[in-house]
Write an enzyme that holds these catalytic residues in place. Structure first.
Site, mmCIF file in Angstrom:
data_model
loop_
_atom_site.group_PDB
_atom_site.id
_atom_site.type_symbol
_atom_site.label_atom_id
_atom_site.label_comp_id
_atom_site.label_asym_id
_atom_site.label_seq_id
_atom_site.Cartn_x
_atom_site.Cartn_y
_atom_site.Cartn_z
ATOM 1 N N ASP A 161 0.509 34.344 22.007
ATOM 2 C CA ASP A 161 0.632 35.051 20.741
ATOM 3 C C ASP A 161 -0.656 34.867 19.945
ATOM 4 O OD1 ASP A 161 0.777 32.463 19.791
ATOM 5 O OD2 ASP A 161 2.890 32.550 19.259
ATOM 6 N N SER A 162 -0.784 35.594 18.865
ATOM 7 C CA SER A 162 -2.071 35.625 18.148
ATOM 8 C C SER A 162 -2.257 34.467 17.185
ATOM 9 C CB SER A 162 -2.181 36.930 17.357
ATOM 10 O OG SER A 162 -1.247 36.930 16.289
ATOM 11 N N GLY A 163 -1.198 33.736 16.886
ATOM 12 C CA GLY A 163 -1.245 32.689 15.874
ATOM 13 C C GLY A 163 -0.808 33.170 14.511
ATOM 14 N N GLY A 164 -0.667 34.486 14.358
ATOM 15 C CA GLY A 164 -0.334 35.044 13.055
ATOM 16 C C GLY A 164 1.012 34.592 12.526
ATOM 17 N N PHE A 165 2.025 34.552 13.386
ATOM 18 C CA PHE A 165 3.366 34.197 12.919
ATOM 19 C C PHE A 165 3.397 32.777 12.365
ATOM 20 C CE2 PHE A 165 7.534 32.258 13.599
ATOM 21 C CZ PHE A 165 8.342 33.134 12.897
ATOM 22 N N ASP A 168 -1.914 39.907 13.645
ATOM 23 C CA ASP A 168 -1.171 40.696 12.681
ATOM 24 C C ASP A 168 -0.517 39.780 11.658
ATOM 25 O OD1 ASP A 168 0.821 39.540 14.324
ATOM 26 O OD2 ASP A 168 2.193 41.183 13.899
ATOM 27 N N GLN A 204 4.648 47.093 13.262
ATOM 28 C CA GLN A 204 5.283 46.498 12.095
ATOM 29 C C GLN A 204 5.927 47.610 11.258
ATOM 30 O OE1 GLN A 204 5.873 43.415 11.558
ATOM 31 N NE2 GLN A 204 4.457 42.335 12.927
ATOM 32 N N GLY A 210 8.120 41.787 13.712
ATOM 33 C CA GLY A 210 8.788 41.775 12.423
ATOM 34 C C GLY A 210 10.293 41.836 12.489
ATOM 35 N N ASP A 255 10.740 36.740 24.573
ATOM 36 C CA ASP A 255 10.453 35.305 24.570
ATOM 37 C C ASP A 255 11.294 34.663 23.498
ATOM 38 O OD1 ASP A 255 8.642 34.038 22.142
ATOM 39 O OD2 ASP A 255 8.478 36.219 22.280
ATOM 40 N N CYS A 311 26.307 28.891 38.617
ATOM 41 C CA CYS A 311 24.892 28.588 38.408
ATOM 42 C C CYS A 311 24.345 27.733 39.549
ATOM 43 C CB CYS A 311 24.717 27.859 37.081
ATOM 44 S SG CYS A 311 22.996 27.477 36.680
ATOM 45 N N CYS A 360 21.418 25.960 39.293
ATOM 46 C CA CYS A 360 20.467 24.959 38.830
ATOM 47 C C CYS A 360 20.913 23.554 39.241
ATOM 48 C CB CYS A 360 20.312 25.043 37.306
ATOM 49 S SG CYS A 360 21.633 24.211 36.382
ATOM 50 N N CYS A 416 24.028 21.990 37.497
ATOM 51 C CA CYS A 416 25.337 22.479 37.932
ATOM 52 C C CYS A 416 25.649 22.116 39.378
ATOM 53 C CB CYS A 416 25.401 23.996 37.754
ATOM 54 S SG CYS A 416 25.408 24.524 36.020
ATOM 55 N N HIS A 450 19.007 24.089 33.107
ATOM 56 C CA HIS A 450 20.180 24.961 33.196
ATOM 57 C C HIS A 450 20.032 26.181 32.288
ATOM 58 C CE1 HIS A 450 24.245 26.511 33.154
ATOM 59 N NE2 HIS A 450 24.124 26.536 31.831
#
Length: 376
Positions: free
Chosen positions: A93-97, A147, A190, A217, A267, A305, A307, A310, A336
């Protein structure tokens, strides 16, 4: 790299799509869920174990990595893939958030954002150009343009100002990114919950031109109903032949609803964060392993499952190690949860390919409505 970033759709079912993103470091099957490796690690997991769940791509965090250990240090050590022992695609990510969330520690202008580190109080500046430089040093395969994530709620005037500045920053991000064959730059739509602003943002992004597009957003407090209202129109405003990424989402039913509305990539920290706090995602809904009802239960978390949690451990054991604050609890429960998310994506892809998404979604909701199995 000489191979170019490519995206090919293979099937549709209504607005839902399945396909393949091709990168020099491997293919990404869509719809895709990206586990979050904030500080160059998916917490409580080894990279090979993350891959074993079916993950094709990870997400790294520009803000955290630029502060510690620094992008320059990672570059000197061979780049993020080598540094964290993950040889497949990485999106940063850009770091903006993160910067925007530091309301008391930052100052924003047309140029960018100046802020104080939450670690040691040191001063830093993040601009579209610097964000592109950091992500180039990290070596991420998919780069997000810089952004401002518009907060919610916001007035129409506040949202418009924020969106239009993000579009100017998107143009600067594109120029700073340059021509990098094999790598991709994604633009971020946005406009908060305002349809006309979403349309304006999408038009400007298309004019600039990106290898992929994100719907930004959302998942910032507006609730699922309003998020879905926006997703009923926002993805369709973006190019049909490029990946569409819904940032920071989310819960399993959020993902299913967004896939139905044409989203390709997701994500969220939820599966790994929940694993560390004892919250477990299963086909029959969410359970809390710390509850006393599990302390004598020899059954697995989820009978379907595959994993290790489980396949090899009982609810009673997982309850015990969580209550005892043993490290293995975070490891097993995170594994899991990540497996559950990847199984969900695999099921969605198969259902879209078979033209039977409606049945899959109905079964998904019906099974979750059953709730957890009765205690013994």
């Amino acid at each position: 790299m000489t191979q170019r970033f490519e995206f090919a759709l293979s099937a549709r079912d209504g607005r839902a799509r399945t396909g393949l993103i091709k990168t020099p470091r491997g293919d990404i099957r869509t719809p895709a869920f990206m586990p979050v490796g904030t500080a160059a690690t998916v917490k409580a997991m080894m990279p090979e174990n993350v891959r074993a769940t079916g993950a094709d791509i990870l997400l790294g965090n520009t803000y955290h990595l630029m502060l510690r250990p620094t992008a320059e240090r990672i570059d000197a050590l061979g780049g993020l893939h080598t540094f964290m022992n993950w040889d497949r695609p990485i999106l940063t990510d850009s770091g903006g958030f993160q910067v925007m969330s530091l309301s008391g520690l930052r100052k924003m202008s047309e140029e960018g954002v100046t802020f104080k580190s939450h670690i040691d109080g040191s001063k830093h500046e993040l601009t579209p150009e610097r964000s592109m430089e950091i992500q180039r040093l990290l070596g991420s395969d998919i780069v997000m343009c810089f952004d401002e994530c518009t907060p919610f709620p916001a007035t129409e005037a506040e949202s418009l100002r924020s969106m239009q500045m993000s579009m100017r920053w998107a143009n600067r991000s594109r120029a700073a990114f340059g021509d990098r064959p094999g790598y991709a730059l994604f633009g971020i739509q946005q406009g908060s919950v305002f349809k006309d602003q979403r349309a304006e943002s999408a038009e400007k992004l298309r004019e600039i031109g990106f290898e992929g597009y994100a719907v930004g957003g959302l998942a910032v407090g507006e609730g699922q109903e309003l998020m879905f209202d926006v997703l009923d129109y926002a993805p369709e405003m973006l190019p049909d032949d490029r990946p569409r990424y819904l940032m920071g989402v989310g819960k399993p039913d959020d993902i299913v609803g967004a896939v139905q509305r044409g989203i390709d990539m997701f994500d969220c920290v939820l599966p790994s964060r929940s694993g560390r706090t004892g919250q477990v995602f299963t086909r029959r809904g969410v359970l809390n392993i710390k509850n006393a009802r599990h302390q004598n239960d020899p059954r697995p978390l989820d009978t379907e499952c595959r994993c290790p949690a489980c396949q090899h451990y009982s609810r009673a054991y997982l309850h015990h190690v969580f209550r005892s604050q043993e490290i293995i609890s975070s490891m097993l429960l995170t594994w899991h949860n990540l497996q559950y998310y990847q199984d969900l994506m695999s099921g969605l892809r198969a259902a879209i390919a078979a033209g039977d998404l409606a049945t899959f979604v109905a079964d998904f909701h019906a099974t979750r409505a059953l709730g957890d199995v009765e205690p013994l």
